[in-house]
Write a protein that holds these residues in place. Structure first.
Motif, mmCIF file in Angstrom:
data_model
loop_
_atom_site.group_PDB
_atom_site.id
_atom_site.type_symbol
_atom_site.label_atom_id
_atom_site.label_comp_id
_atom_site.label_asym_id
_atom_site.label_seq_id
_atom_site.Cartn_x
_atom_site.Cartn_y
_atom_site.Cartn_z
ATOM 1 N N VAL A 173 29.463 60.625 -72.339
ATOM 2 C CA VAL A 173 29.155 61.132 -71.017
ATOM 3 C C VAL A 173 27.728 61.481 -71.074
ATOM 4 C CG1 VAL A 173 29.445 62.788 -69.272
ATOM 5 C CG2 VAL A 173 31.519 61.725 -70.274
ATOM 6 N N TYR A 174 27.442 62.539 -72.217
ATOM 7 C CA TYR A 174 25.936 62.930 -72.165
ATOM 8 C C TYR A 174 24.806 61.949 -72.606
ATOM 9 C CZ TYR A 174 22.015 66.228 -73.382
ATOM 10 O OH TYR A 174 20.745 66.538 -73.523
ATOM 11 N N SER A 175 25.290 60.721 -73.193
ATOM 12 C CA SER A 175 24.135 59.958 -73.384
ATOM 13 C C SER A 175 23.893 59.100 -72.313
ATOM 14 C CB SER A 175 25.026 58.935 -74.543
ATOM 15 O OG SER A 175 26.108 58.246 -73.967
ATOM 16 N N LYS A 176 24.684 59.070 -71.358
ATOM 17 C CA LYS A 176 24.643 58.202 -70.090
ATOM 18 C C LYS A 176 24.011 59.190 -68.947
ATOM 19 C CE LYS A 176 26.782 54.157 -70.352
ATOM 20 N NZ LYS A 176 26.213 52.975 -70.004
ATOM 21 N N LEU A 177 24.450 60.423 -68.786
ATOM 22 C CA LEU A 177 23.579 61.317 -67.930
ATOM 23 C C LEU A 177 22.554 62.218 -68.520
ATOM 24 C CD1 LEU A 177 26.923 61.829 -65.842
ATOM 25 C CD2 LEU A 177 25.054 60.151 -65.201
ATOM 26 N N LYS A 178 22.227 62.475 -69.641
ATOM 27 C CA LYS A 178 21.275 63.343 -70.028
ATOM 28 C C LYS A 178 20.070 63.379 -69.504
ATOM 29 C CE LYS A 178 20.158 61.199 -74.113
ATOM 30 N NZ LYS A 178 20.152 60.999 -75.890
ATOM 31 N N PHE A 179 19.556 62.101 -68.923
ATOM 32 C CA PHE A 179 18.355 61.890 -68.243
ATOM 33 C C PHE A 179 18.187 62.587 -66.872
ATOM 34 C CE2 PHE A 179 17.847 58.766 -71.633
ATOM 35 C CZ PHE A 179 17.342 59.679 -72.319
ATOM 36 N N GLU A 180 19.344 62.905 -66.067
ATOM 37 C CA GLU A 180 19.341 63.254 -64.901
ATOM 38 C C GLU A 180 18.857 64.814 -64.412
ATOM 39 O OE1 GLU A 180 20.665 60.979 -62.345
ATOM 40 O OE2 GLU A 180 20.027 59.933 -64.057
ATOM 41 N N SER A 181 18.678 65.358 -65.471
ATOM 42 C CA SER A 181 17.966 66.623 -65.308
ATOM 43 C C SER A 181 16.688 66.579 -64.494
ATOM 44 C CB SER A 181 18.124 67.456 -66.519
ATOM 45 O OG SER A 181 19.277 68.056 -66.937
ATOM 46 N N GLY A 182 16.634 67.699 -63.527
ATOM 47 C CA GLY A 182 15.181 67.726 -62.949
ATOM 48 C C GLY A 182 15.468 67.863 -61.249
ATOM 49 N N SER A 183 14.260 67.725 -60.563
ATOM 50 C CA SER A 183 14.407 67.898 -59.223
ATOM 51 C C SER A 183 14.350 66.545 -58.518
ATOM 52 C CB SER A 183 13.275 68.593 -58.588
ATOM 53 O OG SER A 183 12.888 68.649 -57.144
ATOM 54 N N HIS A 184 15.502 65.967 -57.677
ATOM 55 C CA HIS A 184 15.686 64.826 -57.048
ATOM 56 C C HIS A 184 15.239 64.879 -55.646
ATOM 57 C CE1 HIS A 184 18.712 63.192 -60.058
ATOM 58 N NE2 HIS A 184 18.597 64.317 -60.528
ATOM 59 N N ARG A 185 14.577 64.153 -55.058
ATOM 60 C CA ARG A 185 13.755 64.180 -53.703
ATOM 61 C C ARG A 185 14.489 63.235 -52.734
ATOM 62 N NH1 ARG A 185 7.201 63.573 -53.254
ATOM 63 N NH2 ARG A 185 7.744 61.569 -54.246
ATOM 64 N N VAL A 186 14.511 63.557 -51.419
ATOM 65 C CA VAL A 186 15.249 62.771 -50.490
ATOM 66 C C VAL A 186 14.344 62.775 -49.540
ATOM 67 C CG1 VAL A 186 16.575 64.496 -49.342
ATOM 68 C CG2 VAL A 186 17.117 61.988 -49.275
ATOM 69 N N GLU A 337 26.541 53.537 -57.970
ATOM 70 C CA GLU A 337 26.075 52.190 -58.844
ATOM 71 C C GLU A 337 24.683 52.729 -59.410
ATOM 72 O OE1 GLU A 337 25.942 48.461 -57.065
ATOM 73 O OE2 GLU A 337 27.965 48.779 -55.914
ATOM 74 N N LEU A 338 24.783 53.399 -60.370
ATOM 75 C CA LEU A 338 23.732 54.135 -61.207
ATOM 76 C C LEU A 338 23.354 53.481 -62.454
ATOM 77 C CD1 LEU A 338 24.614 57.790 -60.960
ATOM 78 C CD2 LEU A 338 22.394 56.798 -60.135
ATOM 79 N N GLU A 339 24.311 52.428 -62.910
ATOM 80 C CA GLU A 339 24.061 51.813 -64.239
ATOM 81 C C GLU A 339 22.670 51.298 -64.334
ATOM 82 O OE1 GLU A 339 25.363 51.597 -67.833
ATOM 83 O OE2 GLU A 339 26.661 52.402 -65.887
ATOM 84 N N ASP A 340 21.926 50.484 -63.476
ATOM 85 C CA ASP A 340 20.653 49.726 -63.482
ATOM 86 C C ASP A 340 19.658 50.963 -63.652
ATOM 87 O OD1 ASP A 340 21.617 47.382 -63.033
ATOM 88 O OD2 ASP A 340 21.132 47.186 -61.064
ATOM 89 N N ILE A 341 19.705 52.185 -63.179
ATOM 90 C CA ILE A 341 18.606 53.284 -63.343
ATOM 91 C C ILE A 341 19.129 53.660 -64.792
ATOM 92 C CG2 ILE A 341 17.979 55.357 -62.724
ATOM 93 C CD1 ILE A 341 18.702 54.579 -59.782
ATOM 94 N N ILE A 342 20.069 54.037 -64.975
ATOM 95 C CA ILE A 342 20.659 54.841 -66.190
ATOM 96 C C ILE A 342 20.171 53.922 -67.671
ATOM 97 C CG2 ILE A 342 22.517 55.418 -67.677
ATOM 98 C CD1 ILE A 342 23.565 56.730 -65.292
ATOM 99 N N GLU A 343 20.482 52.581 -67.464
ATOM 100 C CA GLU A 343 20.124 51.674 -68.585
ATOM 101 C C GLU A 343 18.472 51.595 -68.593
ATOM 102 O OE1 GLU A 343 21.944 49.986 -70.612
ATOM 103 O OE2 GLU A 343 23.612 50.938 -69.911
#
Length: 363
Positions: A173-186, A337-343
């Motif tokens: 789990v952490y290997s996939k989502l560890k780069f999600e920390s930060g400010s997300h803007r909409v 469908e986050l796989e493209d961004i995460i990869e």
């Protein structure tokens, strides 16, 4: 293959053999901590050695094919040339795969995670967006067969959450989502906007590797524990019993809360998991700062103030600013469908690490 890389792989081969011999020792199997440590090391080394053995076999077969290509029989020589060409390509591919396997592994990659999402700039719209991000990660977790558990939630009257904490359990789990920390803007037109103007709001995400008791010790005398009535995410016991728990770590001022379990005991246990995780994450951050913040050159700092990604609804576009990656399917991204961004993030991180490794070897 470079000599330095070959030596590292030969060393990994020898170390794996040593570990296998250690694991046959009853004294090692009785020592739980030692057994766990070398088992983790073995899990890292085994794919490297297996791929290296495949590489050695390929090199040997390639040399045989080269000899065949010099045969006096034209048909055999042609077969040898074709085989040599194919094996040469395979050799190059295996070398690149080995480069990736030799990248120092993040020791937290296999851990579960605890995530905090907060509505930030933008009032109600920021809270609604925080809820959208939570739903996005929920769908992504479901796609991967992971289990998600809400730990604490503060729903917003307009929708979404002003703050929500949750745990995701599963493999890698952490290997996939560890780069999600930060400010997300909409960027989108809020439902409450009468003139159709696009508003910009933000929500912050903090992804932390779950800490175990073995990772960090907490002195009970350093804790202030308060109980209170649940306020919206605790099921039938909401506002009836003081089942919700708030824990303050006095030396650091770190505060965690949990109200989603049915009993005070369960909520306290979950809150302690959250506290250990926060203190562990702070300790990791401090270590990295002392080492020169090597991790920061990968894909950003992960700090809440850093705008890492923009979700533009009018253009159906998602852009990750750290790596300049843009994808024109925001609607599908928000459905998990986050796989493209995460990869793309993982690939960039690997490239940076390999470049750093290469620089160190050339010094």
């Amino acid at each position: 293959m470079e000599e330095t890389m070959f030596r590292r792989l030969k060393a990994a081969q020898a170390r794996l053999k040593e570990i296998d011999e250690e694991l046959m020792d009853e004294n090692v199997t009785r020592d739980i901590n030692r057994f766990r440590t070398i088992s983790k090391e073995r899990a890292t080394l085994e794919p490297q050695v297996e791929k290296f053995n495949e590489y050695l076999t390929t090199v040997d077969n390639k040399e045989q094919a080269f000899e065949m290509s010099k045969d006096s029989d034209p048909e055999i020589a042609e077969m040898g040339k074709e085989e040599h060409k194919a094996l040469l390509q395979k050799e190059e591919r295996l070398i690149e795969e080995l480069r990736v396997l030799l990248i120092p592994k993040d020791p937290n990659d296999d851990k579960n995670i605890i995530v905090e999402i907060k509505g930030a700039v933008g009032g109600d719209e920021a809270n609604i967006f925080a809820g959208d991000l939570f739903r996005m990660y929920t769908y992504y977790a479901e796609t991967n067969g992971w289990k998600l558990e809400i730990l604490d939630a503060q729903p917003s009257e307009a929708g979404g959450y002003s703050n929500i904490s949750f745990k995701i359990k599963g493999e890698g789990v952490y290997s996939k989502l560890k780069f999600e920390s930060g400010s997300h803007r909409v960027q989108r037109v809020p439902k409450t906007e009468a003139n159709g103007r696009i508003h910009t709001s933000t929500a912050t995400v903090l992804v932390m590797p779950e800490a175990e008791e073995i990772d960090i010790q907490i002195n009970p005398s350093d804790l202030q524990i308060d109980t209170y009535h649940s306020q919206g995410a605790g099921g039938q016991n909401v506002n009836k019993t003081e089942s919700a728990v708030r824990i303050t770590h006095l030396p650091t001022g770190t505060v965690v809360a949990c109200q989603t379990a049915k009993s005070q005991i369960q909520n306290k246990e979950l809150a302690m998991q959250m506290l250990r995780t926060k203190l562990y994450t702070d300790a990791i951050t401090k270590q990295e700062e002392e080492r020169g913040s090597e991790r920061k050159l990968k894909v950003g700092t992960g700090e809440r103030s850093e705008k890492i990604r923009t979700y533009n609804y009018p253009q159906n576009r998602v852009t990750d600013h750290r790596i300049g990656f843009t994808i024109q399917k925001l609607d599908r991204v928000m459905e998990g469908e986050l796989e493209d961004i995460i990869e793309a993030l993982i690939h960039y991180d690997q490239e940076m690490k390999m470049a750093a490794e290469s620089n160190n070897e050339n010094k």
